[in-house]
Design a protein around this motif. Structure first.
Motif, PDB file in Angstrom:
ATOM      1  N   LEU A 118       4.693   0.447  -4.202  1.00 44.78           N
ATOM      2  CA  LEU A 118       4.058   0.721  -2.919  1.00 44.78           C
ATOM      3  C   LEU A 118       4.850   1.750  -2.118  1.00 44.78           C
ATOM      4  CD1 LEU A 118       3.137  -2.324  -3.702  1.00 44.78           C
ATOM      5  CD2 LEU A 118       2.592  -2.536  -1.292  1.00 44.78           C
ATOM      6  N   LEU A 119       5.591   2.609  -2.816  1.00 41.06           N
ATOM      7  CA  LEU A 119       6.515   3.513  -2.149  1.00 41.06           C
ATOM      8  C   LEU A 119       5.811   4.494  -1.211  1.00 41.06           C
ATOM      9  CD1 LEU A 119       8.872   4.300  -5.169  1.00 41.06           C
ATOM     10  CD2 LEU A 119       9.259   2.697  -3.284  1.00 41.06           C
ATOM     11  N   THR A 121       2.812   3.951   0.190  1.00 42.85           N
ATOM     12  CA  THR A 121       1.737   3.217   0.852  1.00 42.85           C
ATOM     13  C   THR A 121       2.260   2.536   2.109  1.00 42.85           C
ATOM     14  OG1 THR A 121       0.757   2.776  -1.323  1.00 42.85           O
ATOM     15  CG2 THR A 121      -0.062   1.478   0.529  1.00 42.85           C
ATOM     16  N   THR A 123       2.683  -0.340   4.942  1.00 42.36           N
ATOM     17  CA  THR A 123       2.679  -1.803   4.935  1.00 42.36           C
ATOM     18  C   THR A 123       2.729  -2.306   6.377  1.00 42.36           C
ATOM     19  OG1 THR A 123       5.105  -1.988   4.871  1.00 42.36           O
ATOM     20  CG2 THR A 123       3.957  -1.777   2.757  1.00 42.36           C
ATOM     21  N   SER A 126       6.115  -1.087   7.693  1.00 42.07           N
ATOM     22  CA  SER A 126       6.330   0.343   7.931  1.00 42.07           C
ATOM     23  C   SER A 126       5.756   0.775   9.278  1.00 42.07           C
ATOM     24  CB  SER A 126       5.701   1.165   6.803  1.00 42.07           C
ATOM     25  OG  SER A 126       4.304   0.938   6.719  1.00 42.07           O
ATOM     26  N   THR A 136      14.167  -1.053   7.996  1.00 40.13           N
ATOM     27  CA  THR A 136      13.116  -1.824   7.335  1.00 40.13           C
ATOM     28  C   THR A 136      13.479  -3.299   7.219  1.00 40.13           C
ATOM     29  OG1 THR A 136      12.487   0.128   6.046  1.00 40.13           O
ATOM     30  CG2 THR A 136      11.717  -2.004   5.248  1.00 40.13           C
ATOM     31  N   GLN A 208       5.156  -6.497   0.038  1.00 43.58           N
ATOM     32  CA  GLN A 208       5.141  -5.388   0.994  1.00 43.58           C
ATOM     33  C   GLN A 208       6.549  -5.058   1.481  1.00 43.58           C
ATOM     34  OE1 GLN A 208       2.137  -5.168   4.024  1.00 43.58           O
ATOM     35  NE2 GLN A 208       0.755  -6.546   2.945  1.00 43.58           N
ATOM     36  N   SER A 209       7.414  -6.047   1.539  1.00 44.48           N
ATOM     37  CA  SER A 209       8.781  -5.813   1.994  1.00 44.48           C
ATOM     38  C   SER A 209       9.601  -5.047   0.956  1.00 44.48           C
ATOM     39  CB  SER A 209       9.459  -7.151   2.311  1.00 44.48           C
ATOM     40  OG  SER A 209      10.824  -6.976   2.626  1.00 44.48           O
ATOM     41  N   LYS A 211       8.375  -3.318  -1.504  1.00 48.38           N
ATOM     42  CA  LYS A 211       7.623  -2.118  -1.874  1.00 48.38           C
ATOM     43  C   LYS A 211       7.211  -2.070  -3.339  1.00 48.38           C
ATOM     44  CE  LYS A 211       7.248   0.739   1.748  1.00 48.38           C
ATOM     45  NZ  LYS A 211       6.003   1.466   2.109  1.00 48.38           N
ATOM     46  N   TYR A 212       7.002  -3.202  -3.968  1.00 50.29           N
ATOM     47  CA  TYR A 212       6.428  -3.225  -5.309  1.00 50.29           C
ATOM     48  C   TYR A 212       6.007  -4.649  -5.652  1.00 50.29           C
ATOM     49  CZ  TYR A 212      10.725  -5.338  -7.172  1.00 50.29           C
ATOM     50  OH  TYR A 212      11.778  -6.182  -7.414  1.00 50.29           O
TER      51      TYR A 212
END
Length: 308
Positions: A118-119, A121, A123, A126, A136, A208-209, A211-212
């Motif tokens: 999800l780099l 994308t 969230t 973000s 973050t 989401q935290s 990122k994958y």
């Protein structure tokens, strides 16, 4: 020793502990309240992350909506386990294993591959980072704290209702509550659905935290949940009210991840973390029993000497 690096690692660990704390609350419902060892959670945690990643990356769904759908997916997984256990009378632990194994293939089907990044994308974290400029890990901790607080409040309210009280009574004495006319199959079903819904929500938040989403992100999660519950009981064992016990589950999760971060900073191989988790759970469960046996034996010996 880099003090700044250690503090940053501890901050990230605390944030992860809060997000995983929602998972621990789900485990708490089945393990402590319902007295069922539900192994579905290993699969439903990954299910929440896989559904969330697929919706956000592939279909462009709003991250907040993705959280709700991931929670619903977890509820569905819990319903399958509850159906196998209550309708077909398959033992709860076996029903959980069957659902967990099935979810491995289902999660692969959902993602189409073993992991989704999800780099690039947005969230729910973000948005706060972009608006405030905070790190973050801090944003994850703050948002996680708000969500965990809301979950604890809702659970405290629910278990104070008539159906919630019946659910707690089912775990304490199923035969008695059934004799009073309560449908224990329904209370078990509700508990399993609610627990796995929280697990799915936690999986989506962690996804989401970090990122994958990965097919193996839930492997051994039940051990982490049990370790956090045991640690929370040890630290807040004197707290008797129900709200305090729910809070202790989240506190135990935070402390567990802090311990893990400290151990990693001291140079422990990350591959040994599962072993460390198992040892923590085993010690926390065995030590109180051993101490109680010693106390009883000691008091019995003293009593025998006085009687003599």
């Amino acid at each position: 020793m880099n003090i700044g690096g250690i503090l940053l690692a501890l901050q990230g660990a605390a944030s992860q502990g809060i997000l995983w704390g929602i998972f621990v609350l789900g485990v708490y419902i089945t393990y402590k309240i319902l007295d069922i060892a539900d192994l579905t959670v290993d699969g439903s945690f990954a299910l929440g992350g896989c559904v969330c990643a697929t919706l956000v990356v592939t279909h462009g769904v709003n991250p907040f909506i993705a959280l709700l759908i991931s929670t619903a997916a977890g509820v569905l997984a819990g319903a399958v386990t509850g159906f196998l256990h209550t309708v077909f009378e398959i033992p709860a632990i076996l029903a959980g294993i069957l659902t967990q194994i099935s979810l491995w293939s289902i999660n692969l089907r959902i993602m189409g591959k073993s992991n989704i990044p999800l780099l690039k994308t947005g969230t729910i974290f973000s948005g706060l980072v972009n608006a405030t400029g905070m790190k973050t890990s801090l944003a994850s901790g703050l948002i996680g704290l708000v969500i965990a607080g809301a979950v604890i409040f809702l659970l405290y309210w629910f278990f104070g209702t008539e159906i919630g009280s019946a659910l707690r009574a089912t775990g304490n004495n199923e035969d008695m509550i059934r004799a009073l006319g309560v449908n224990t199959k329904m209370t078990k079903m509700i508990a399993l659905m609610m627990a796995n819904g929280l697990v799915g929500l936690s999986g989506a938040l962690v996804c989401q935290s970090q990122k994958y989403a990965d097919i193996g992100m839930g492997t051994g999660a039940i051990v982490i949940g049990l370790a956090a519950i045991v640690i929370g009981d040890v630290l807040m064992g004197k707290v008797r009210n129900f709200a305090g016990r729910l809070i202790s589950a989240v506190v135990g999760s935070i402390v567990y991840f802090l311990i893990r971060a400290i151990v990693l900073q001291l140079g422990m191989d990350a591959n040994d973390m599962k072993l460390l988790s198992a040892i923590i759970v085993a010690l926390a469960l065995c030590v109180p029993v051993a101490m109680e046996k010693y106390r009883l034996k000691h008091s019995y010996s003293e009593g025998g000497e006085e009687d003599a």
